[in-house]
Design a protein around this motif. Structure first.
Motif, PDB file in Angstrom:
ATOM      1  N   PHE A  43       0.646  -0.929  -0.181  1.00  0.00           N
ATOM      2  CA  PHE A  43      -0.411   0.106   0.211  1.00  0.00           C
ATOM      3  C   PHE A  43       1.014   1.272   0.292  1.00  0.00           C
ATOM      4  O   PHE A  43       0.389   2.442   0.003  1.00  0.00           O
ATOM      5  CB  PHE A  43      -0.779  -0.110   0.694  1.00  0.00           C
ATOM      6  CG  PHE A  43      -1.971  -1.194   0.645  1.00  0.00           C
ATOM      7  CD1 PHE A  43      -3.062  -1.220   0.384  1.00  0.00           C
ATOM      8  CD2 PHE A  43      -1.451  -2.972   1.481  1.00  0.00           C
ATOM      9  CE1 PHE A  43      -3.995  -2.278   0.357  1.00  0.00           C
ATOM     10  CE2 PHE A  43      -2.114  -3.679   1.469  1.00  0.00           C
ATOM     11  CZ  PHE A  43      -2.900  -3.794   0.403  1.00  0.00           C
ATOM     12  N   ALA A  44       2.139   0.934  -0.272  1.00  0.00           N
ATOM     13  CA  ALA A  44       2.680   2.189  -0.026  1.00  0.00           C
ATOM     14  C   ALA A  44       3.074   3.321  -1.470  1.00  0.00           C
ATOM     15  O   ALA A  44       3.056   1.338  -2.747  1.00  0.00           O
ATOM     16  CB  ALA A  44       4.492   1.843   0.476  1.00  0.00           C
ATOM     17  N   THR A  45       3.147   3.685  -2.106  1.00  0.00           N
ATOM     18  CA  THR A  45       2.902   4.422  -2.979  1.00  0.00           C
ATOM     19  C   THR A  45       4.159   5.235  -3.444  1.00  0.00           C
ATOM     20  O   THR A  45       4.449   5.629  -5.001  1.00  0.00           O
ATOM     21  CB  THR A  45       1.638   5.781  -2.982  1.00  0.00           C
ATOM     22  OG1 THR A  45       1.943   6.234  -1.604  1.00  0.00           O
ATOM     23  CG2 THR A  45       0.387   5.174  -3.009  1.00  0.00           C
ATOM     24  N   SER A  46       4.733   5.789  -2.458  1.00  0.00           N
ATOM     25  CA  SER A  46       6.340   6.563  -3.265  1.00  0.00           C
ATOM     26  C   SER A  46       7.290   5.149  -4.310  1.00  0.00           C
ATOM     27  O   SER A  46       6.854   3.676  -4.200  1.00  0.00           O
ATOM     28  CB  SER A  46       7.472   6.890  -2.136  1.00  0.00           C
ATOM     29  OG  SER A  46       7.398   5.361  -1.530  1.00  0.00           O
ATOM     30  N   LYS A  47       8.163   5.898  -5.117  1.00  0.00           N
ATOM     31  CA  LYS A  47       9.521   4.829  -6.123  1.00  0.00           C
ATOM     32  C   LYS A  47       9.700   3.936  -5.430  1.00  0.00           C
ATOM     33  O   LYS A  47      10.019   2.633  -5.512  1.00  0.00           O
ATOM     34  CB  LYS A  47      10.154   5.929  -6.670  1.00  0.00           C
ATOM     35  CG  LYS A  47      10.799   5.690  -7.300  1.00  0.00           C
ATOM     36  CD  LYS A  47      11.529   6.474  -8.278  1.00  0.00           C
ATOM     37  CE  LYS A  47      12.967   5.996  -8.299  1.00  0.00           C
ATOM     38  NZ  LYS A  47      14.140   6.771  -8.091  1.00  0.00           N
ATOM     39  N   ASP A  52       7.679   3.911   6.094  1.00  0.00           N
ATOM     40  CA  ASP A  52       8.455   4.792   7.335  1.00  0.00           C
ATOM     41  C   ASP A  52       9.066   5.626   6.871  1.00  0.00           C
ATOM     42  O   ASP A  52       9.691   6.067   5.754  1.00  0.00           O
ATOM     43  CB  ASP A  52       8.617   3.643   8.476  1.00  0.00           C
ATOM     44  CG  ASP A  52      10.841   3.062   7.800  1.00  0.00           C
ATOM     45  OD1 ASP A  52      10.557   3.204   5.984  1.00  0.00           O
ATOM     46  OD2 ASP A  52      11.405   2.755   8.557  1.00  0.00           O
ATOM     47  N   ASP A  53       9.495   6.872   7.845  1.00  0.00           N
ATOM     48  CA  ASP A  53       9.916   7.547   8.078  1.00  0.00           C
ATOM     49  C   ASP A  53      10.082   8.763   9.278  1.00  0.00           C
ATOM     50  O   ASP A  53       9.729   8.350  10.511  1.00  0.00           O
ATOM     51  CB  ASP A  53       8.841   8.951   7.530  1.00  0.00           C
ATOM     52  CG  ASP A  53      10.062  10.078   5.998  1.00  0.00           C
ATOM     53  OD1 ASP A  53      11.204  10.336   6.903  1.00  0.00           O
ATOM     54  OD2 ASP A  53       9.689  10.207   5.164  1.00  0.00           O
ATOM     55  N   THR A  54      11.513   9.589   8.495  1.00  0.00           N
ATOM     56  CA  THR A  54      11.933  10.066  10.069  1.00  0.00           C
ATOM     57  C   THR A  54      11.200  10.953  11.289  1.00  0.00           C
ATOM     58  O   THR A  54      10.186  11.595  10.791  1.00  0.00           O
ATOM     59  CB  THR A  54      13.000  10.524   9.938  1.00  0.00           C
ATOM     60  OG1 THR A  54      11.984  12.213   9.223  1.00  0.00           O
ATOM     61  CG2 THR A  54      14.791  10.208   9.644  1.00  0.00           C
ATOM     62  N   MET A  64       6.090   4.272  11.574  1.00  0.00           N
ATOM     63  CA  MET A  64       5.122   4.107  10.538  1.00  0.00           C
ATOM     64  C   MET A  64       4.193   5.139   9.745  1.00  0.00           C
ATOM     65  O   MET A  64       3.810   5.212  10.497  1.00  0.00           O
ATOM     66  CB  MET A  64       4.080   2.520  10.868  1.00  0.00           C
ATOM     67  CG  MET A  64       5.275   1.803  11.026  1.00  0.00           C
ATOM     68  SD  MET A  64       4.619  -0.081  11.717  1.00  0.00           S
ATOM     69  CE  MET A  64       4.507  -1.100  10.241  1.00  0.00           C
ATOM     70  N   ARG A  65       4.517   5.157   8.768  1.00  0.00           N
ATOM     71  CA  ARG A  65       3.763   6.123   8.256  1.00  0.00           C
ATOM     72  C   ARG A  65       1.928   6.295   8.111  1.00  0.00           C
ATOM     73  O   ARG A  65       1.639   4.998   7.636  1.00  0.00           O
ATOM     74  CB  ARG A  65       3.866   6.491   6.967  1.00  0.00           C
ATOM     75  CG  ARG A  65       5.315   7.407   6.180  1.00  0.00           C
ATOM     76  CD  ARG A  65       5.168   7.005   5.124  1.00  0.00           C
ATOM     77  NE  ARG A  65       4.181   7.937   3.952  1.00  0.00           N
ATOM     78  CZ  ARG A  65       4.799   9.258   3.074  1.00  0.00           C
ATOM     79  NH1 ARG A  65       6.001   9.464   2.806  1.00  0.00           N
ATOM     80  NH2 ARG A  65       3.856   9.112   1.909  1.00  0.00           N
ATOM     81  N   ALA A  66       1.242   6.981   8.060  1.00  0.00           N
ATOM     82  CA  ALA A  66      -0.084   7.057   8.679  1.00  0.00           C
ATOM     83  C   ALA A  66      -1.209   6.509   7.157  1.00  0.00           C
ATOM     84  O   ALA A  66      -1.528   5.954   7.490  1.00  0.00           O
ATOM     85  CB  ALA A  66      -0.511   8.521   9.450  1.00  0.00           C
ATOM     86  N   ASP A  67      -0.161   7.503   6.350  1.00  0.00           N
ATOM     87  CA  ASP A  67      -1.744   7.196   5.230  1.00  0.00           C
ATOM     88  C   ASP A  67      -1.208   5.642   4.332  1.00  0.00           C
ATOM     89  O   ASP A  67      -2.202   5.119   4.022  1.00  0.00           O
ATOM     90  CB  ASP A  67      -0.327   8.765   3.798  1.00  0.00           C
ATOM     91  CG  ASP A  67       0.585   8.411   3.939  1.00  0.00           C
ATOM     92  OD1 ASP A  67       1.645   7.994   4.519  1.00  0.00           O
ATOM     93  OD2 ASP A  67       1.292   8.943   2.371  1.00  0.00           O
ATOM     94  N   VAL A  68       0.497   5.295   4.636  1.00  0.00           N
ATOM     95  CA  VAL A  68       0.198   3.469   4.377  1.00  0.00           C
ATOM     96  C   VAL A  68      -0.621   3.220   4.669  1.00  0.00           C
ATOM     97  O   VAL A  68      -1.498   2.329   4.192  1.00  0.00           O
ATOM     98  CB  VAL A  68       1.549   3.357   3.769  1.00  0.00           C
ATOM     99  CG1 VAL A  68       1.865   1.708   3.694  1.00  0.00           C
ATOM    100  CG2 VAL A  68       2.482   4.748   3.232  1.00  0.00           C
ATOM    101  N   LEU A  69      -0.207   3.150   6.464  1.00  0.00           N
ATOM    102  CA  LEU A  69      -0.825   1.866   6.909  1.00  0.00           C
ATOM    103  C   LEU A  69      -3.123   2.553   7.260  1.00  0.00           C
ATOM    104  O   LEU A  69      -3.633   2.039   6.784  1.00  0.00           O
ATOM    105  CB  LEU A  69      -0.714   2.282   8.720  1.00  0.00           C
ATOM    106  CG  LEU A  69       0.905   2.184   8.797  1.00  0.00           C
ATOM    107  CD1 LEU A  69       0.681   2.755  10.603  1.00  0.00           C
ATOM    108  CD2 LEU A  69       0.282   0.564   8.245  1.00  0.00           C
TER     109      LEU A  69
END
Ligand code: ADE
Length: 234
Positions: A43-47, A52-54, A64-69
């Motif tokens: 469900f990740a959309t980035s390249k 996750d991110d800092t 862990m990123r809110a948008d992906v989850l």
């Protein structure tokens, strides 16, 4: 209707894992419960398909990123889905047999397994996730915790345990730890089975077992003992 579990994880290969063996495995084959393990990264959309991110504000680790989850959760559980959404986290409310019993009478669970330093708080709030801990220690991820929770729930599903009575007498069901058990041989390394258990006197055996359950609970679990005594003043 059978119990439906959906697990969201970066390591879906960990499932069903041990839950495909023994009691739980047979129950799954019999259709008493089902399991879907979903790869969050799908469900990740980035390249680079980042999940996750800092951390905002700086500091160690990744969040862990809110948008992906959110995309992953919304894909597996629509608005009509009545199943509770759980997030396995050491910050959660400690899991106990009472919550396990509740879950076992429900339609199933959607279980999100956290990794890294945690999950963006906005996702937890926006999807009303119930944070659940399996104890005061830190695992490298929520996956083993999800396996523990599911194991505890599955064995309580109707038709899973052969001997229904063995469930009623076990630890926690009466607010006490379970009494000690013995079986053959009658003498093991000069240690006999307690006399009363061989007496055939069922009232005396029940009284001995209760006294032992109370003693163990008092010695090992002052928290449970206080709650038990609170329920039933002595
Ligand atoms: N993830 C990491 N540690 C955990 C714990 N103790 N309980 C539930 N999930 C966890």
């Amino acid at each position: 209707m059978s119990f439906r579990a959906t697990v969201l994880s970066l390591y879906p290969e960990m499932f069903p894992g041990p839950l495909d063996l023994s009691l739980a495995g047979k129950a799954r084959e019999a259709g008493l419960w089902s399991l879907e393990a979903v790869q969050i990264r799908d469900f990740a959309t980035s390249k680079h398909r980042n999940v996750d991110d800092t951390p905002a504000g700086g500091g160690a680790g990744m969040v862990m990123r809110a948008d992906v989850l959110a995309r992953a959760l919304d894909h597996v559980a629509g608005p009509q889905d009545a199943r509770p959404k759980l997030l396995m986290s050491p910050r959660g409310r400690p899991l106990d047999q009472g919550r396990v019993r509740q879950l076992a009478t429900g339609p199933g669970a959607v279980i999100l397994c956290g990794r890294f330093e945690g999950v963006d708080q906005r996702l937890i709030e926006a999807r009303a996730l119930e944070e659940v801990s399996i104890g005061d220690y830190v695992l490298s991820g929520g996956e083993p915790a999800a396996l523990v929770l599911l194991d505890a729930v599955i064995r309580l599903l109707p038709g899973v345990m052969g001997n229904e009575q063995s469930g009623e007498e076990e630890s926690f069901e009466g607010g006490l730890l379970e009494h000690p058990q013995y079986t053959r041989p009658q003498l093991f390394e000069e240690r006999p089975i307690p006399e009363v258990l061989l007496s055939g006197n069922h009232a005396k055996i029940a009284a001995w077992r209760r006294a032992e359950a109370e003693r163990l609970t008092r010695e090992r679990r002052p928290d449970l003992w206080a709650a038990y005594r609170g329920d039933k003043p002595v």
